[in-house]
Design a protein around this motif. Structure first.
Motif, PDB file in Angstrom:
ATOM      1  N   UNK A 647       0.831  -1.085  -0.053  1.00 35.94           N
ATOM      2  CA  UNK A 647      -0.098  -0.137  -0.098  1.00 35.94           C
ATOM      3  C   UNK A 647       0.867   1.254   0.067  1.00 35.94           C
ATOM      4  N   UNK A 648       0.324   2.260  -0.346  1.00 37.71           N
ATOM      5  CA  UNK A 648       1.031   3.486  -0.424  1.00 37.71           C
ATOM      6  C   UNK A 648       0.399   4.484   0.725  1.00 37.71           C
ATOM      7  N   UNK A 649       1.152   5.118   1.384  1.00 36.54           N
ATOM      8  CA  UNK A 649       0.880   6.143   2.478  1.00 36.54           C
ATOM      9  C   UNK A 649       1.746   7.271   2.368  1.00 36.54           C
ATOM     10  N   UNK A 650       1.233   8.306   3.370  1.00 38.84           N
ATOM     11  CA  UNK A 650       1.952   9.364   3.444  1.00 38.84           C
ATOM     12  C   UNK A 650       1.812   9.890   5.100  1.00 38.84           C
ATOM     13  N   UNK A 651       3.067  10.177   5.572  1.00 34.56           N
ATOM     14  CA  UNK A 651       2.843  10.353   7.115  1.00 34.56           C
ATOM     15  C   UNK A 651       3.473  11.562   7.339  1.00 34.56           C
ATOM     16  N   UNK A 652       2.530  12.388   8.062  1.00 30.49           N
ATOM     17  CA  UNK A 652       2.612  13.650   8.619  1.00 30.49           C
ATOM     18  C   UNK A 652       3.113  13.916   9.864  1.00 30.49           C
ATOM     19  N   UNK A 653       4.453  14.580  10.164  1.00 32.02           N
ATOM     20  CA  UNK A 653       4.839  14.824  11.327  1.00 32.02           C
ATOM     21  C   UNK A 653       5.029  16.095  11.805  1.00 32.02           C
ATOM     22  N   UNK A 654       4.475  16.265  13.207  1.00 34.06           N
ATOM     23  CA  UNK A 654       4.294  17.829  13.615  1.00 34.06           C
ATOM     24  C   UNK A 654       4.778  17.934  14.938  1.00 34.06           C
ATOM     25  N   UNK A 655       5.444  18.946  15.306  1.00 33.65           N
ATOM     26  CA  UNK A 655       6.057  19.470  16.450  1.00 33.65           C
ATOM     27  C   UNK A 655       5.749  20.925  16.753  1.00 33.65           C
ATOM     28  N   UNK A 665       5.297   7.043   1.535  1.00 36.49           N
ATOM     29  CA  UNK A 665       6.012   6.100   1.871  1.00 36.49           C
ATOM     30  C   UNK A 665       5.119   4.655   1.409  1.00 36.49           C
ATOM     31  N   UNK A 666       5.835   3.745   0.752  1.00 33.87           N
ATOM     32  CA  UNK A 666       5.183   3.017  -0.013  1.00 33.87           C
ATOM     33  C   UNK A 666       5.720   1.379   0.335  1.00 33.87           C
ATOM     34  N   UNK A 667       4.710   0.489   0.665  1.00 37.94           N
ATOM     35  CA  UNK A 667       5.189  -0.967   1.307  1.00 37.94           C
ATOM     36  C   UNK A 667       5.227  -1.905  -0.049  1.00 37.94           C
ATOM     37  N   UNK A 668       5.233  -1.338  -0.900  1.00 39.50           N
ATOM     38  CA  UNK A 668       5.091  -2.315  -2.279  1.00 39.50           C
ATOM     39  C   UNK A 668       6.633  -2.512  -2.384  1.00 39.50           C
ATOM     40  N   UNK A 669       6.736  -3.872  -2.643  1.00 39.22           N
ATOM     41  CA  UNK A 669       8.102  -4.583  -3.393  1.00 39.22           C
ATOM     42  C   UNK A 669       9.098  -4.429  -2.051  1.00 39.22           C
ATOM     43  N   UNK A 670       8.434  -4.508  -0.746  1.00 38.46           N
ATOM     44  CA  UNK A 670       9.713  -4.469   0.132  1.00 38.46           C
ATOM     45  C   UNK A 670      10.045  -5.959   0.517  1.00 38.46           C
ATOM     46  N   UNK A 671       9.605  -6.893  -0.079  1.00 37.42           N
ATOM     47  CA  UNK A 671      10.055  -8.151   0.157  1.00 37.42           C
ATOM     48  C   UNK A 671      10.105  -8.812   1.553  1.00 37.42           C
ATOM     49  N   UNK A 672      10.976  -9.472   2.145  1.00 37.19           N
ATOM     50  CA  UNK A 672      10.913 -10.292   3.274  1.00 37.19           C
ATOM     51  C   UNK A 672      11.397  -9.228   4.702  1.00 37.19           C
ATOM     52  N   UNK A 673      11.586  -8.075   4.182  1.00 42.42           N
ATOM     53  CA  UNK A 673      11.958  -7.041   5.445  1.00 42.42           C
ATOM     54  C   UNK A 673      10.715  -7.195   6.285  1.00 42.42           C
ATOM     55  N   UNK A 674      11.182  -7.189   7.676  1.00 41.29           N
ATOM     56  CA  UNK A 674      10.142  -6.853   8.710  1.00 41.29           C
ATOM     57  C   UNK A 674      10.038  -5.374   9.187  1.00 41.29           C
ATOM     58  N   UNK A 675      11.014  -4.567   8.901  1.00 42.04           N
ATOM     59  CA  UNK A 675      11.063  -3.136   9.328  1.00 42.04           C
ATOM     60  C   UNK A 675      12.030  -2.344   8.536  1.00 42.04           C
ATOM     61  N   UNK A 676      11.784  -1.028   8.412  1.00 40.15           N
ATOM     62  CA  UNK A 676      12.585  -0.130   7.615  1.00 40.15           C
ATOM     63  C   UNK A 676      12.965   1.072   8.473  1.00 40.15           C
ATOM     64  N   UNK A 677      14.194   1.499   8.685  1.00 40.97           N
ATOM     65  CA  UNK A 677      14.512   2.663   9.265  1.00 40.97           C
ATOM     66  C   UNK A 677      14.359   3.799   8.411  1.00 40.97           C
ATOM     67  N   UNK A 678      13.578   4.858   8.959  1.00 42.18           N
ATOM     68  CA  UNK A 678      13.592   6.111   8.258  1.00 42.18           C
ATOM     69  C   UNK A 678      13.262   7.327   9.046  1.00 42.18           C
ATOM     70  N   UNK A 679      14.557   7.865   9.115  1.00 41.56           N
ATOM     71  CA  UNK A 679      14.812   9.149  10.117  1.00 41.56           C
ATOM     72  C   UNK A 679      13.986  10.149   9.371  1.00 41.56           C
ATOM     73  N   UNK A 680      13.269  11.052  10.178  1.00 37.93           N
ATOM     74  CA  UNK A 680      12.522  12.314   9.431  1.00 37.93           C
ATOM     75  C   UNK A 680      13.024  13.515  10.206  1.00 37.93           C
TER      76      UNK A 680
END
Length: 807
Positions: A647-655, A665-680
């Protein structure tokens, strides 16, 4: 022949004065206070001498006075001295094997002395005796009707106790068809219960427990009764610590049962110590049947005294209890206790629905269903007690109900009964009080716990896995040569069941366990609901282990970030022996985990907490759906978001104090990964700082926005939506071509054009301020130093900016 004995009806099962002691058959009620004192052997000097003489004289070389020996047997039987009665009847049988009277009452004496195997032998001999040539048929029939009317019932009872169920059913059935006295209905109920109990024995339900007899340090040859734990290491019980038969020529010299304590240390029980309090262990009284209230502040118990009419009369007492010490002993008032009318004994205590202390107890008072029934009274705030009431429902029967125990956690009443279908004698049953104050049908706790012997004083610890009870089953010390004559204290504990396994990626068990999973054990209830029992989060390597109880249904659920929860059903209902069930749980990947830190733009070492975020799912048709709103905790420098696969997403961060940021962010074609690191990275907000909106373009000399300009303004629109507290000034600037007045007018129009577009998108006009600055605020020279045109400088000056006036 000695005077005959006329059996009395079961409905009479009381301990009232006997007008004719020699004509009454006394039902052996092990838990009654008769079982809380030694058999009464009242021998005169002459009788003692005769007994010694008999012991030294062969029956083949001497003759006996049959009539006299039968009378002595009758006397001792009537006084409950069954051991001695059996000796006299046995003497007659040895010299006159065909004497029906001696054979029958020898069998009855052995039954009452709880020597069931030998009782069976002599009941069988009695039944096998046939009329001789000299026997008159009318006299034989008269004896059957007057003396032996219940032969088939008692023979059935002994066969029942000895596990010979089919034969016992035959004897019970013969009794039902042949017995025709006024009390036929009551005895028919007991016979029917006997038949049902035998049918239960032919298809038994086995209790999934282990039993263990306490050591001879605690269990002596006489009865040990009423075990009641004070805590996990301290046990109170009643005992007469002797290993030999006690003869009491004088009643005052006969020892009494007293209350003792023993403690558990390193798996061993200590030598019992008598409770040194004469208000509890009072001379000339048998003390026992202790029970604590819920907070161990009161101790209820009984004192019993032998009456001249051979009754054992018991009253209930209560003492204050502090740290195991008793004081302020008080006899419960009338009508709970009566000095001479009836017995009140074997209390147990619960907390009532109204908070009152409810005391269940056993009594043979008028108004019951049989002999010994279970009653209750309530202790009110003043310390007084309400009038006793009979426990309703099917709890009480025409038989005896004794040794009740209330288990507070499950709201269950446990007790023993010989008036319900069982395996012979007293069995332990349970019943629960329902919301309408009625009781469930009594439930037999099954074999292993219950046997053909007497199981009494059952109790259960708060963890529901262990407890105590008493039984006269063989295996303890013999008394007068009888293996089952006395009650010993036993412990019981549930079979050890467990379930263990791993969580693995579905379809790939060989890859090993999935680490980081949490396992939850739920108990399944009869109504389909479930309740959480235990959680295993400490296991390493993806494995789990839970202890289970017998005859329960469970669900094991594994929860792991990035995987769908998986549930497996587990049951211990049909497991015959202790076992550990292996149950591996396959889990399917359902989500990816996007995780990381929120940092300050340009300063990756500065990690931010207290950050809000919104996860929006975007479909291919452009439809957006907010699926969650979250927030990192103060002090937490990480975020983690579960995102479904493909699926396709967008994540909005606020402070606060920072510009919001949208991360696609998209979870398409991530394969066998359990998690993905993504600093914002978030840009720090500065009030009144000019921020340039690049590529805001207009037609020459006009204020009309181009489509490209609208796309840039959409970015500003997003900032305003994501930061709903912002109030901004939107300004427009020109180069120096044209007059100052014209440029001022054009820039104002262009600023207002931008504001109007944002308002059309839904931004409140109160948040927007349009200002045209014309050519008054250049960022670069419009001409070179030589006075020539500077196209690059003029391009920088033609700009649209915004600044935040309020954050």
């Amino acid at each position: 022949m000695a005077q005959g004995k006329q059996e009395k009806a079961p409905k009479a099962k009381t301990e009232k004065v006997k007008a004719e002691k020699a004509t009454k058959e006394k039902t052996e009620k092990a838990p009654k206070e008769k079982a809380e004192k030694p058999p009464k052997e009242k021998l005169t000097k002459e009788q003692k001498a005769e007994k010694r003489s008999r012991a030294n004289t062969s029956t083949e070389t001497r003759k006996i006075n049959v009539r006299r020996y039968l009378k002595l047997g009758d006397r001792f039987y009537a006084e409950s001295a069954y051991y001695t009665a059996a000796e006299y009847y046995k003497e007659v049988v040895q010299v006159k094997p065909e004497n029906r009277y001696a054979n029958f009452w020898l069998a009855m004496s052995l039954l009452r002395a709880r020597d069931y195997e030998n009782a069976e032998v002599f009941f069988a001999k009695f039944g096998a005796i046939k009329p001789g040539e000299k026997d008159k048929e009318s006299k034989w029939k008269e004896e059957d009707e007057k003396l032996f009317t219940k032969f088939h019932y008692y023979y059935g009872e002994v066969l029942h106790r000895n596990g010979k169920y089919e034969q016992a059913i035959g004897e019970y059935s013969k009794f039902k068809s042949s017995y025709d006295k006024e009390d036929k209905a009551s005895w028919a109920k007991l016979a029917n219960n006997g038949i049902k109990g035998c049918e239960l024995g032919l298809n038994p339900y086995n209790s999934k427990i282990k039993t263990n007899r306490l050591s001879p340090v605690v269990n002596r040859a006489y009865n040990e009764l009423s075990p009641m734990p004070y805590d996990a290491q301290t046990l109170y019980f009643s005992s007469l610590p002797s290993d030999t038969l006690v003869f009491d020529n004088k009643r005052k010299e006969r020892p009494e049962y007293q209350i003792y304590t023993t403690t558990l240390a390193d798996g061993n029980w200590s030598k019992p110590a008598v409770v040194k309090n004469e208000d509890v262990n009072t001379p000339k009284y048998n003390a026992g049947n202790g029970a604590f209230n819920a907070d161990r502040s009161r101790f209820y118990f009984t004192k019993c005294v032998d009456m001249e009419d051979d009754r054992s009369l018991c009253n209930i007492f209560v003492a204050d209890c502090k740290a195991g010490k008793f004081s302020n002993v008080q006899r419960l008032p009338e009508p709970i206790n009566y000095k001479e009318r009836f017995t009140s004994t074997q209390p147990t205590v619960r907390v009532g629905n109204d908070g009152r202390e409810v005391v269940y107890f056993v009594s043979d008072r008028d108004g019951g269903k049989g002999g010994l029934d279970i009653w209750f009274t309530s202790r009110i705030k003043s310390g007084e007690y309400t009038a006793p009431k009979l426990v309703g429902g099917s709890v009480n029967t025409v038989g005896d109900e004794v040794t009740p125990f209330w288990e507070e956690t499950t709201k269950t009443l446990y007790y023993s009964s010989n008036g319900l279908p069982g395996f012979g004698g007293f069995d332990v049953f349970s019943t629960k009080e329902l919301a309408d104050l009625s009781w469930t049908e009594p439930h037999n706790l099954g074999k292993i716990l219950n046997t053909g012997y007497d199981e009494l004083y059952y109790n259960i610890a708060s963890d529901q896995s262990r407890g105590f009870f008493t039984s006269n089953r063989p295996g303890g010390r013999f008394l007068d040569g009888i293996a089952s004559s006395s009650d010993d204290i036993f412990t019981w504990e549930l079979f050890n069941y467990a379930v263990e396994g791993i969580a693995y990626k579905d379809g790939n068990v060989d890859a090993g366990p999935v680490e980081g999973a949490t396992f939850q054990l739920y108990k399944k209830n009869a109504d389909g609901s479930r309740e959480l029992v235990a959680v295993d989060t400490t296991s390493k390597g993806g494995n789990y282990f839970f202890k289970l109880k017998p005859d329960e249904d469970y669900e094991v659920e594994v929860v792991r970030a990035g995987f769908k929860p998986t549930v497996e059903f587990v049951s211990t209902r049909n497991l015959p022996m202790e076992d550990t069930i292996n149950k591996n749980l396959g889990v399917q990947k359902s989500v990816y985990v996007m995780y990381g830190s929120v940092i300050e733009e340009g300063k990756p070492e500065v990690k931010l907490d207290d950050v809000s975020y919104t996860v929006i799912e975007q479909s291919g048709s452009g439809v957006q759906r907010t699926i969650m709103n979250g927030k990192t905790e103060v002090g937490s420098l990480k975020f983690a978001v579960d995102l479904d696969r493909d699926k396709d997403y967008k994540l909005i961060f606020r402070k606060n104090g920072y510009f919001s940021k949208t991360v696609p962010y998209s979870t398409k074609s991530l394969g066998d990964k359990d998690s993905v690191l993504n600093d914002v990275a978030l840009t720090k907000l500065e009030l009144n700082k000019d921020y340039t909106l690049k590529n805001i373009l207009y037609e020459f000399g006009k204020a009309t926005l181009t489509e490209t300009s609208k796309e840039v303004l959409d970015t500003l629109y997003t900032i305003l939506v994501e930061n709903p507290t912002f109030e901004i000034e939107l300004s427009s600037h020109t180069d120096a071509i044209g007059s100052d007045a014209a440029n001022q007018k054009l820039s104002q129009a262009r600023a207002e054009s931008c504001v109007s577009y944002l308002i059309s998108k839904g931004i409140a006009k109160e948040r927007l301020k349009a200002v045209g600055y014309g050519e008054s605020r250049p960022k670069a020279p419009n001409t070179t130093e030589e006075g020539k045109d500077n196209p690059e400088g003029r391009a920088l000056n033609r700009r649209t900016e915004f600044k935040i006036l309020k954050g």
